[in-house]
Design a protein around this motif. Structure first.
Motif, PDB file in Angstrom:
ATOM      1  N   ASN A 131       0.860  -1.170   0.000  1.00  0.00           N
ATOM      2  CA  ASN A 131       0.000   0.000   0.000  1.00  0.00           C
ATOM      3  C   ASN A 131       0.903   1.229   0.000  1.00  0.00           C
ATOM      4  OD1 ASN A 131      -1.806   2.074   0.451  1.00  0.00           O
ATOM      5  ND2 ASN A 131      -3.015   0.933   1.953  1.00  0.00           N
ATOM      6  N   VAL A 132       1.113   1.794  -1.182  1.00  0.00           N
ATOM      7  CA  VAL A 132       2.103   2.862  -1.336  1.00  0.00           C
ATOM      8  C   VAL A 132       1.738   4.095  -0.525  1.00  0.00           C
ATOM      9  CG1 VAL A 132       3.300   4.326  -3.002  1.00  0.00           C
ATOM     10  CG2 VAL A 132       2.690   1.984  -3.629  1.00  0.00           C
ATOM     11  N   THR A 133       0.451   4.376  -0.397  1.00  0.00           N
ATOM     12  CA  THR A 133       0.063   5.580   0.357  1.00  0.00           C
ATOM     13  C   THR A 133       0.333   5.439   1.848  1.00  0.00           C
ATOM     14  OG1 THR A 133      -2.218   4.764   0.559  1.00  0.00           O
ATOM     15  CG2 THR A 133      -1.699   6.187  -1.333  1.00  0.00           C
ATOM     16  N   ASN A 134       0.616   4.203   2.292  1.00  0.00           N
ATOM     17  CA  ASN A 134       0.979   4.023   3.703  1.00  0.00           C
ATOM     18  C   ASN A 134       2.242   4.785   4.060  1.00  0.00           C
ATOM     19  OD1 ASN A 134      -0.923   2.636   5.102  1.00  0.00           O
ATOM     20  ND2 ASN A 134       0.055   0.631   4.956  1.00  0.00           N
ATOM     21  N   ILE A 135       3.086   5.029   3.066  1.00  0.00           N
ATOM     22  CA  ILE A 135       4.325   5.760   3.321  1.00  0.00           C
ATOM     23  C   ILE A 135       4.030   7.140   3.900  1.00  0.00           C
ATOM     24  CG2 ILE A 135       6.383   6.750   2.227  1.00  0.00           C
ATOM     25  CD1 ILE A 135       6.275   4.514   0.183  1.00  0.00           C
ATOM     26  N   LEU A 136       3.008   7.786   3.355  1.00  0.00           N
ATOM     27  CA  LEU A 136       2.645   9.124   3.852  1.00  0.00           C
ATOM     28  C   LEU A 136       2.082   9.050   5.268  1.00  0.00           C
ATOM     29  CD1 LEU A 136       0.972  10.506   0.596  1.00  0.00           C
ATOM     30  CD2 LEU A 136       3.321  10.834   1.382  1.00  0.00           C
ATOM     31  N   ARG A 137       1.273   8.027   5.513  1.00  0.00           N
ATOM     32  CA  ARG A 137       0.683   7.902   6.854  1.00  0.00           C
ATOM     33  C   ARG A 137       1.753   7.560   7.891  1.00  0.00           C
ATOM     34  NH1 ARG A 137      -2.618   4.547   3.604  1.00  0.00           N
ATOM     35  NH2 ARG A 137      -4.567   5.542   2.958  1.00  0.00           N
ATOM     36  N   ILE A 138       2.602   6.595   7.555  1.00  0.00           N
ATOM     37  CA  ILE A 138       3.614   6.127   8.507  1.00  0.00           C
ATOM     38  C   ILE A 138       4.618   7.232   8.811  1.00  0.00           C
ATOM     39  CG2 ILE A 138       5.449   4.458   8.879  1.00  0.00           C
ATOM     40  CD1 ILE A 138       2.563   3.403   9.041  1.00  0.00           C
ATOM     41  N   LYS A 139       4.891   8.091   7.839  1.00  0.00           N
ATOM     42  CA  LYS A 139       5.845   9.180   8.069  1.00  0.00           C
ATOM     43  C   LYS A 139       5.396  10.050   9.234  1.00  0.00           C
ATOM     44  CE  LYS A 139       8.085  13.121   5.828  1.00  0.00           C
ATOM     45  NZ  LYS A 139       8.205  13.918   4.588  1.00  0.00           N
ATOM     46  N   GLN A 140       4.104  10.365   9.287  1.00  0.00           N
ATOM     47  CA  GLN A 140       3.592  11.192  10.383  1.00  0.00           C
ATOM     48  C   GLN A 140       3.589  10.425  11.702  1.00  0.00           C
ATOM     49  OE1 GLN A 140       3.142  14.410   9.893  1.00  0.00           O
ATOM     50  NE2 GLN A 140       3.770  13.972   7.784  1.00  0.00           N
ATOM     51  N   GLN A 141       3.303   9.131  11.634  1.00  0.00           N
ATOM     52  CA  GLN A 141       3.321   8.316  12.844  1.00  0.00           C
ATOM     53  C   GLN A 141       4.731   8.240  13.422  1.00  0.00           C
ATOM     54  OE1 GLN A 141       1.737   4.394  12.237  1.00  0.00           O
ATOM     55  NE2 GLN A 141       1.410   4.022  14.414  1.00  0.00           N
ATOM     56  N   VAL A 142       5.726   8.092  12.539  1.00  0.00           N
ATOM     57  CA  VAL A 142       7.121   8.067  12.984  1.00  0.00           C
ATOM     58  C   VAL A 142       7.517   9.406  13.593  1.00  0.00           C
ATOM     59  CG1 VAL A 142       9.512   7.951  12.163  1.00  0.00           C
ATOM     60  CG2 VAL A 142       7.848   6.256  11.388  1.00  0.00           C
ATOM     61  N   THR A 143       7.114  10.490  12.939  1.00  0.00           N
ATOM     62  CA  THR A 143       7.425  11.828  13.464  1.00  0.00           C
ATOM     63  C   THR A 143       6.827  12.026  14.851  1.00  0.00           C
ATOM     64  OG1 THR A 143       7.508  12.739  11.221  1.00  0.00           O
ATOM     65  CG2 THR A 143       7.213  14.302  13.031  1.00  0.00           C
ATOM     66  N   SER A 144       5.582  11.590  15.009  1.00  0.00           N
ATOM     67  CA  SER A 144       4.918  11.707  16.310  1.00  0.00           C
ATOM     68  C   SER A 144       5.670  10.923  17.378  1.00  0.00           C
ATOM     69  CB  SER A 144       3.478  11.202  16.196  1.00  0.00           C
ATOM     70  OG  SER A 144       2.864  11.148  17.465  1.00  0.00           O
ATOM     71  N   GLN A 145       6.099   9.706  17.046  1.00  0.00           N
ATOM     72  CA  GLN A 145       6.788   8.873  18.033  1.00  0.00           C
ATOM     73  C   GLN A 145       8.151   9.451  18.376  1.00  0.00           C
ATOM     74  OE1 GLN A 145       5.016   6.296  19.292  1.00  0.00           O
ATOM     75  NE2 GLN A 145       6.590   6.223  20.868  1.00  0.00           N
ATOM     76  N   LYS A 146       8.807  10.080  17.431  1.00  0.00           N
ATOM     77  CA  LYS A 146      10.090  10.722  17.728  1.00  0.00           C
ATOM     78  C   LYS A 146       9.920  11.864  18.723  1.00  0.00           C
ATOM     79  CE  LYS A 146      12.609   9.625  13.459  1.00  0.00           C
ATOM     80  NZ  LYS A 146      13.236  10.173  12.223  1.00  0.00           N
ATOM     81  N   PHE A 147       8.839  12.613  18.595  1.00  0.00           N
ATOM     82  CA  PHE A 147       8.569  13.674  19.566  1.00  0.00           C
ATOM     83  C   PHE A 147       8.329  13.082  20.958  1.00  0.00           C
ATOM     84  CE2 PHE A 147       7.346  16.451  15.871  1.00  0.00           C
ATOM     85  CZ  PHE A 147       8.277  17.437  16.124  1.00  0.00           C
ATOM     86  N   ILE A 148       7.654  11.921  21.003  1.00  0.00           N
ATOM     87  CA  ILE A 148       7.434  11.260  22.286  1.00  0.00           C
ATOM     88  C   ILE A 148       8.766  10.836  22.896  1.00  0.00           C
ATOM     89  CG2 ILE A 148       6.434   9.211  23.377  1.00  0.00           C
ATOM     90  CD1 ILE A 148       4.125   9.403  21.408  1.00  0.00           C
ATOM     91  N   SER A 149       9.662  10.297  22.051  1.00  0.00           N
ATOM     92  CA  SER A 149      10.991   9.918  22.548  1.00  0.00           C
ATOM     93  C   SER A 149      11.735  11.120  23.114  1.00  0.00           C
ATOM     94  CB  SER A 149      11.810   9.291  21.419  1.00  0.00           C
ATOM     95  OG  SER A 149      11.250   8.076  20.984  1.00  0.00           O
ATOM     96  N   GLN A 150      11.633  12.247  22.429  1.00  0.00           N
ATOM     97  CA  GLN A 150      12.300  13.459  22.904  1.00  0.00           C
ATOM     98  C   GLN A 150      11.706  13.921  24.233  1.00  0.00           C
ATOM     99  OE1 GLN A 150      15.039  14.864  21.651  1.00  0.00           O
ATOM    100  NE2 GLN A 150      15.001  16.269  23.399  1.00  0.00           N
ATOM    101  N   ALA A 151      10.391  13.791  24.362  1.00  0.00           N
ATOM    102  CA  ALA A 151       9.747  14.165  25.629  1.00  0.00           C
ATOM    103  C   ALA A 151      10.239  13.275  26.762  1.00  0.00           C
ATOM    104  CB  ALA A 151       8.229  14.061  25.487  1.00  0.00           C
ATOM    105  N   TYR A 152      10.389  11.970  26.486  1.00  0.00           N
ATOM    106  CA  TYR A 152      10.904  11.060  27.508  1.00  0.00           C
ATOM    107  C   TYR A 152      12.335  11.425  27.893  1.00  0.00           C
ATOM    108  CZ  TYR A 152       6.916   7.895  26.851  1.00  0.00           C
ATOM    109  OH  TYR A 152       5.662   7.344  26.815  1.00  0.00           O
ATOM    110  N   LYS A 153      13.131  11.848  26.932  1.00  0.00           N
ATOM    111  CA  LYS A 153      14.502  12.247  27.223  1.00  0.00           C
ATOM    112  C   LYS A 153      14.538  13.485  28.114  1.00  0.00           C
ATOM    113  CE  LYS A 153      16.357  10.285  22.926  1.00  0.00           C
ATOM    114  NZ  LYS A 153      16.892  10.570  21.575  1.00  0.00           N
ATOM    115  N   GLU A 154      13.613  14.422  27.860  1.00  0.00           N
ATOM    116  CA  GLU A 154      13.550  15.620  28.704  1.00  0.00           C
ATOM    117  C   GLU A 154      13.185  15.244  30.136  1.00  0.00           C
ATOM    118  OE1 GLU A 154      14.506  18.507  27.873  1.00  0.00           O
ATOM    119  OE2 GLU A 154      14.718  18.251  25.715  1.00  0.00           O
ATOM    120  N   GLU A 155      12.256  14.299  30.285  1.00  0.00           N
ATOM    121  CA  GLU A 155      11.886  13.850  31.621  1.00  0.00           C
ATOM    122  C   GLU A 155      13.056  13.144  32.304  1.00  0.00           C
ATOM    123  OE1 GLU A 155       7.064  13.199  31.497  1.00  0.00           O
ATOM    124  OE2 GLU A 155       8.354  11.476  31.114  1.00  0.00           O
TER     125      GLU A 155
END
Length: 462
Positions: free
Chosen positions: A340-364
């Motif tokens: 499903n080629v359009t999954n690339i667009l969806r997953i990109k945002q999901q990955v970006t969101s999870q990276k922000f969560i990782s950064q928040a955990y690092k700040e904590e």
């Protein structure tokens, strides 16, 4: 929830107001109290269950890589009228396989389908592997969460234990105070009866006894609250405790105090949260990639309609056994790919969101690390101050005792007044309570440092 637990650990303060020993049973050591609390407390039991659930989820993730093996069986009764025309498989439709005839008919017979299907997504660019790793890091995260809860609860139990012990020691001081006040009253009563002192001295003495009784009652009330608190943290019903008096006879070996926080259970837990989030990022990346599958099908089919039914609409039977007996078989094997080629667009945002969560955990993590380092500095100051008070306490008691003895002798000989002796009584009681607390304060300060360093064994093994 976790932040509340952290605040309780890092805000551990020296508790100086406390009360009585009414337990006559077996002495409860602080190590035993900690072990009992860590075994019985409800939150710890709950988090132990979460660890087991994570282990089961990891086992499931490993089995998700296995092929899908399906068996299907159906037996039907119906017509097989067919019609030419386009359709789209949206479900809720029958799969009758008959030729299009010029007219509708209602000829019906039995039919059957027997199916075995194997499907295996044998390669998905590491998706199964990363899913397993996510599940395994979840186990590590939940286990570290359990470990930090065990550590924090051990600190809470130890703090409650010391508070109760101080309370029990203070009751003895208030009981001594009441005895001295009663002795003064007896002297005053005798002197007043003989007209050697004014009657107002008796009022002073009676007021002092009432004050001593009230203080003793308040001390018992405080001790009962602290006893209930310790019982709650130990996960047992409220009871009277006989505690180890070694804490009021010697101070800890400060030279062996912990000073590093690298392996602090809290930091380990927050680090595992970061690792879990980072692993999820890797897993999400694989969701946008193709999946390669292998599949195989074996099918057997039976029907009550004859092969000549297209030319002879009477060539069918409604016999059940004839209809369900398999008379044709087919097999199919193959390899396929889906993407499903359009999954690339969806997953990109999901990955970006999870990276922000990782950064928040690092700040904590950085915040907790900073708090623990500051707590270590504070605990060193607390230890120095507590030892200083511990050194001064015996001097204060001795001086106050000498002053009280002097005022008592002077009063008995008519060379002092009731105000002087009650003031001396107050100073002696204050000195004794300060002495009782001085020992416990050193242990409390040492516990504060153990809590900040993450090494409770250094405290429990003293």
């Amino acid at each position: 929830m976790y932040k509340q637990g952290i605040a309780g650990l890092l805000a551990l303060q020296l508790s100086f107001c406390l009360l009585p020993n009414t337990g006559n049973g077996q002495v409860l050591s602080i190590g035993e109290a900690i072990r009992t609390g860590q075994t019985n407390y409800g939150t710890i039991k709950a988090k132990s269950g979460i660890v087991k659930a994570s282990e089961a989820s990891a086992a499931q993730a490993r089995k998700d890589y296995l092929p899908n093996l399906n068996f299907s069986l159906q037996q039907d009764f119906g017509t097989i009228n067919g019609q030419n025309g386009p359709l789209y498989g949206m479900g809720l439709a029958v799969a009758s396989s008959g030729l299009p005839l010029p007219d509708q008919n209602w000829n019906s017979a039995f039919g059957a389908l027997y199916l075995t299907n194997v499907n295996w997504d044998f390669y998905a660019f590491g998706r199964a592997r990363e899913k397993i790793r996510v599940a395994e890091t979840a186990i590590s995260r939940d286990q570290n969460d359990l470990d930090q809860e065990l550590f924090q609860h051990g600190v809470r139990v130890a703090g409650a234990y010391l508070n109760l012990l101080a309370a029990q020691r203070l009751i003895r001081s208030w009981e001594n105070n009441l005895e001295r006040a009663t002795a003064i009253k007896n002297v005053v009563a005798a002197k007043s009866k003989n007209g050697l002192v004014p009657g107002v001295d008796s009022s002073f003495a009676n007021a002092e006894i009432s004050n001593a009784k009230i203080s003793l009652t308040q001390a018992h009330d405080q001790e009962q609250e602290l006893s209930a608190r310790l019982a709650q943290l130990m996960g047992i019903t409220e009871q009277e405790f006989a505690l180890d008096s070694a804490f009021v006879k010697a101070i800890p070996d400060i030279s062996s105090d912990p000073s590093k926080i690298n392996n602090h259970p809290l930091l380990q837990y927050y680090s595992s949260r970061i690792a879990f989030s980072d692993q999820q990022v890797k897993y999400f990346h694989t969701l946008g990639l193709p999946t390669l599958s292998m599949f195989g099908v074996f099918q057997g089919r039976g029907a009550g309609f004859s092969a000549s039914y297209a030319t002879n609409q009477h060539a069918y039977t409604q016999n059940y056994l004839e209809g369900i007996k398999p008379v044709r078989a087919n097999y199919l094997i193959g390899v396929g790919a889906t993407w499903n080629v359009t999954n690339i667009l969806r997953i990109k945002q999901q990955v970006t969101s999870q990276k922000f969560i990782s950064q928040a955990y690092k700040e904590e993590y950085d915040m907790i690390d900073n708090q623990l380092k500051n707590q270590l500095i504070l605990s060193d100051n607390k230890i120095r101050n507590a030892i200083s008070n511990f050194t001064e306490a015996p001097i204060q008691v001795q001086s106050a005792s000498d002053a009280y003895l002097q005022k008592s002798v002077l009063y008995k000989n008519g060379l002092s007044n009731i105000v002087d002796i009650t003031q001396a009584l107050y100073l002696l009681n204050r000195a004794e309570t300060s002495r009782d607390v001085a020992f416990i304060n050193v242990w409390q300060a040492f516990l504060l440092k153990a809590a900040a360093s993450g090494d409770l064994s250094a405290f429990a093994n003293q």
